[in-house]
Design a protein around this motif. Structure first.
Motif, mmCIF file in Angstrom:
data_model
loop_
_atom_site.group_PDB
_atom_site.id
_atom_site.type_symbol
_atom_site.label_atom_id
_atom_site.label_comp_id
_atom_site.label_asym_id
_atom_site.label_seq_id
_atom_site.Cartn_x
_atom_site.Cartn_y
_atom_site.Cartn_z
ATOM 1 N N ARG A 100 -8.546 -9.365 44.485
ATOM 2 C CA ARG A 100 -8.613 -8.486 45.655
ATOM 3 C C ARG A 100 -8.618 -7.018 45.245
ATOM 4 N NH1 ARG A 100 -7.237 -13.248 46.569
ATOM 5 N NH2 ARG A 100 -7.459 -14.242 48.617
ATOM 6 N N HIS A 101 -8.973 -6.772 43.994
ATOM 7 C CA HIS A 101 -9.193 -5.423 43.459
ATOM 8 C C HIS A 101 -7.917 -4.628 43.248
ATOM 9 C CE1 HIS A 101 -13.395 -6.297 44.079
ATOM 10 N NE2 HIS A 101 -13.186 -6.489 45.373
ATOM 11 N N ALA A 102 -6.767 -5.289 43.204
ATOM 12 C CA ALA A 102 -5.578 -4.630 42.674
ATOM 13 C C ALA A 102 -5.712 -4.584 41.150
ATOM 14 C CB ALA A 102 -4.323 -5.382 43.083
ATOM 15 N N GLU A 103 -4.934 -3.736 40.514
ATOM 16 C CA GLU A 103 -5.003 -3.596 39.059
ATOM 17 C C GLU A 103 -3.710 -4.098 38.426
ATOM 18 O OE1 GLU A 103 -5.950 0.394 38.001
ATOM 19 O OE2 GLU A 103 -7.934 0.366 38.975
ATOM 20 N N ILE A 104 -3.822 -5.047 37.516
ATOM 21 C CA ILE A 104 -2.671 -5.557 36.770
ATOM 22 C C ILE A 104 -2.540 -4.689 35.533
ATOM 23 C CG2 ILE A 104 -1.566 -7.592 35.833
ATOM 24 C CD1 ILE A 104 -2.432 -7.794 38.811
ATOM 25 N N VAL A 105 -1.503 -3.856 35.470
ATOM 26 C CA VAL A 105 -1.448 -2.801 34.456
ATOM 27 C C VAL A 105 -0.356 -2.998 33.416
ATOM 28 C CG1 VAL A 105 -2.473 -1.119 36.026
ATOM 29 C CG2 VAL A 105 0.025 -1.333 35.901
ATOM 30 N N ALA A 164 -2.134 -13.917 25.974
ATOM 31 C CA ALA A 164 -3.207 -14.456 26.813
ATOM 32 C C ALA A 164 -3.293 -13.695 28.134
ATOM 33 C CB ALA A 164 -2.979 -15.934 27.059
ATOM 34 N N PHE A 165 -2.146 -13.390 28.719
ATOM 35 C CA PHE A 165 -2.122 -12.661 29.986
ATOM 36 C C PHE A 165 -2.710 -11.260 29.800
ATOM 37 C CE2 PHE A 165 -0.329 -10.115 33.367
ATOM 38 C CZ PHE A 165 -0.270 -10.967 34.458
ATOM 39 N N ALA A 166 -2.321 -10.592 28.717
ATOM 40 C CA ALA A 166 -2.830 -9.240 28.457
ATOM 41 C C ALA A 166 -4.341 -9.253 28.265
ATOM 42 C CB ALA A 166 -2.130 -8.657 27.236
ATOM 43 N N ARG A 167 -4.853 -10.264 27.556
ATOM 44 C CA ARG A 167 -6.305 -10.367 27.370
ATOM 45 C C ARG A 167 -7.017 -10.576 28.703
ATOM 46 N NH1 ARG A 167 -4.818 -13.641 22.986
ATOM 47 N NH2 ARG A 167 -5.274 -15.521 24.208
ATOM 48 N N THR A 168 -6.471 -11.473 29.520
ATOM 49 C CA THR A 168 -7.110 -11.785 30.797
ATOM 50 C C THR A 168 -7.261 -10.550 31.668
ATOM 51 O OG1 THR A 168 -6.278 -14.053 30.788
ATOM 52 C CG2 THR A 168 -6.853 -13.115 32.935
ATOM 53 N N HIS A 169 -6.259 -9.689 31.671
ATOM 54 C CA HIS A 169 -6.261 -8.549 32.587
ATOM 55 C C HIS A 169 -6.552 -7.215 31.891
ATOM 56 C CE1 HIS A 169 -4.951 -10.964 35.973
ATOM 57 N NE2 HIS A 169 -4.111 -11.561 35.162
#
Length: 416
Positions: free
Chosen positions: A34-39, A51-56
């Motif tokens: 929904r176009h929020a940014e996971i920072v 893995a999470f850091a790569r995905t986002h």
């Protein structure tokens, strides 16, 4: 209640995630879609963290091995998703609220009332938005049901019957072998699994209980029911081919792809055999250290006089919740997808809503998406009223859970 849509085209909401397990990944995925940014992310497991850091696409400077390290870096985002294990909610929630993060907190709030109250008070004192992930409030099915009740389709609501069919294999996976099997490590079953339902009933009824009684226990998943000739692990067991709780059969992957619940057992399907031989999910269900109940009934009277019963049981297929609502002028039967209304004035019965949301339990039938959408809209507008509940409301419904457990353990009726 219709929920405001979030638009992330301008000034997207930024999010830090504490706990990159199944729920943390789910909320992050839905927010990013929904176009929020996971920072930023805080996760102790190095493989999950990477893995999470790569995905986002999170830069190394915003990747942490603990919430303490993330907190020490200062406020990095508008909001934080806290999806750690249940007993690890309190400290990050309190600390990050004080730093000005709006909070989306996985349920339950905390194992005990004093801990949950600390979170609610910290959110209020900081003046931030706080929401517990009571996703059942946000499904299309719930909105349709609330509309029927609010328009007096059945007159005055008198009583409710509500069933949570946990499912035999789901009980074995999560509450016998899994992370929520022991009260001292997570909490009682009514809190870790069914606080959803007691909160949902309060929302549907539009009231809070004044009295509660409860009965239940651990009927089946204990050593007393262990079959003759069984082994400690399913991979070594002669009884396994005919056992309904076989881990070999439950975690079989047809196409080599990881799906829940297999992705809770191993991150690599090629490693599944070793995981069943050595890990917790390969244990015999009659030889585990579980102590949470496998069935429970709760009876409630609300302050306005409505009565309700709630049943949680392992001994069903895994299905959607089933609810019957009885009113002065009609009744409603719901199965999580269809709502059938009988009108006493005309004697007719008709299906008034059909909600097609895929497989039972998939994204909580649209509730995950609805919750994330509402939370993002609330943060973007800095308006907590765009959510259907706040931390104080969740604390009140959690109190019903703790009261029901006290009633069960003391064989009394507890007044709230």
């Amino acid at each position: 209640m219709e929920f405001t849509k979030y638009s992330g085209d301008r000034n997207p909401v930024t999010i830090a995630v504490v706990g990159a397990g199944l729920r943390g990944r789910q909320y992050a995925r839905l927010a990013a879609a929904r176009h929020a940014e996971i920072v930023a992310v805080a996760e102790p497991d190095p493989e999950r963290r990477a893995a999470f850091a790569r995905t986002h696409g999170i830069p190394a400077g915003a990747v942490f091995d603990s919430w303490e390290a993330m907190s020490a870096a200062g406020r990095l985002a508008d909001a934080a998703v806290i999806a750690t294990q249940d007993r690890l909610h309190v400290e990050p929630a309190v600390a990050l609220a004080r730093q000005g993060y709006h909070l989306l907190l996985e349920k339950p709030m905390a194992p005990t009332e004093p801990e949950a109250r600390r979170i609610a008070e910290a959110v209020e004192a900081a003046g931030v938005i706080g929401a517990v992930c009571h996703v059942l409030r946000y499904t299309p099915y719930t909105r349709a049901l609330k509309h029927l009740l609010n328009t007096s389709s059945i007159g005055d609501l008198v009583s409710v019957q509500h069933l949570e069919p946990v499912g035999w294999w789901h009980q074995a996976h999560s509450f016998v072998r899994g992370n929520w099997r022991r009260e001292d490590e997570s909490g009682p079953m009514l809190l870790t699994k069914s606080c959803h339902d007691l909160d949902w009933l309060a929302y549907v009824v539009g009231d809070t209980p004044s009295q509660v009684a409860s009965f239940g226990g651990l009927a089946h998943f204990h050593a007393g029911n262990r079959p003759p000739g069984s082994a400690k692990r399913c991979v070594d067991c002669a009884v396994e081919p005919t056992c309904p709780y076989s881990a070999v059969r439950l975690y079989k992957t047809e196409d080599g792809r990881l799906r829940w619940p297999v992705d809770a057992v191993t991150d690599d399907p090629r490693d599944l055999g070793r995981a069943l031989r050595e890990g917790p999910y390969g244990r015999c269900v009659y030889d585990c250290d579980n102590d949470v109940v496998d069935h429970q009934v709760v009876a409630m009277q609300y302050t306005g006089g409505v009565t309700a019963t709630f049943t949680m049981t392992a001994f069903t297929p895994m299905q959607r919740r089933q609810t019957r609502l009885f009113g002065s002028h009609g009744s409603i039967e719901g199965d999580g997808r269809h709502l059938s209304v009988t009108d006493f004035r005309t004697g007719t019965t008709g299906t008034t809503s059909t909600v097609d949301t895929g497989e039972a339990g998939d994204g909580h039938d649209g509730g995950d998406e609805g919750l994330v959408e509402a939370f993002l809209a609330a943060v973007a507008a800095n308006d907590g009223s765009l959510l259907s509940s706040d931390m104080a409301t969740s604390l009140a419904s959690h109190r019903v859970v703790w009261s029901a457990e006290r009633a069960r353990l003391t064989s009394t009726v507890v007044r709230l």
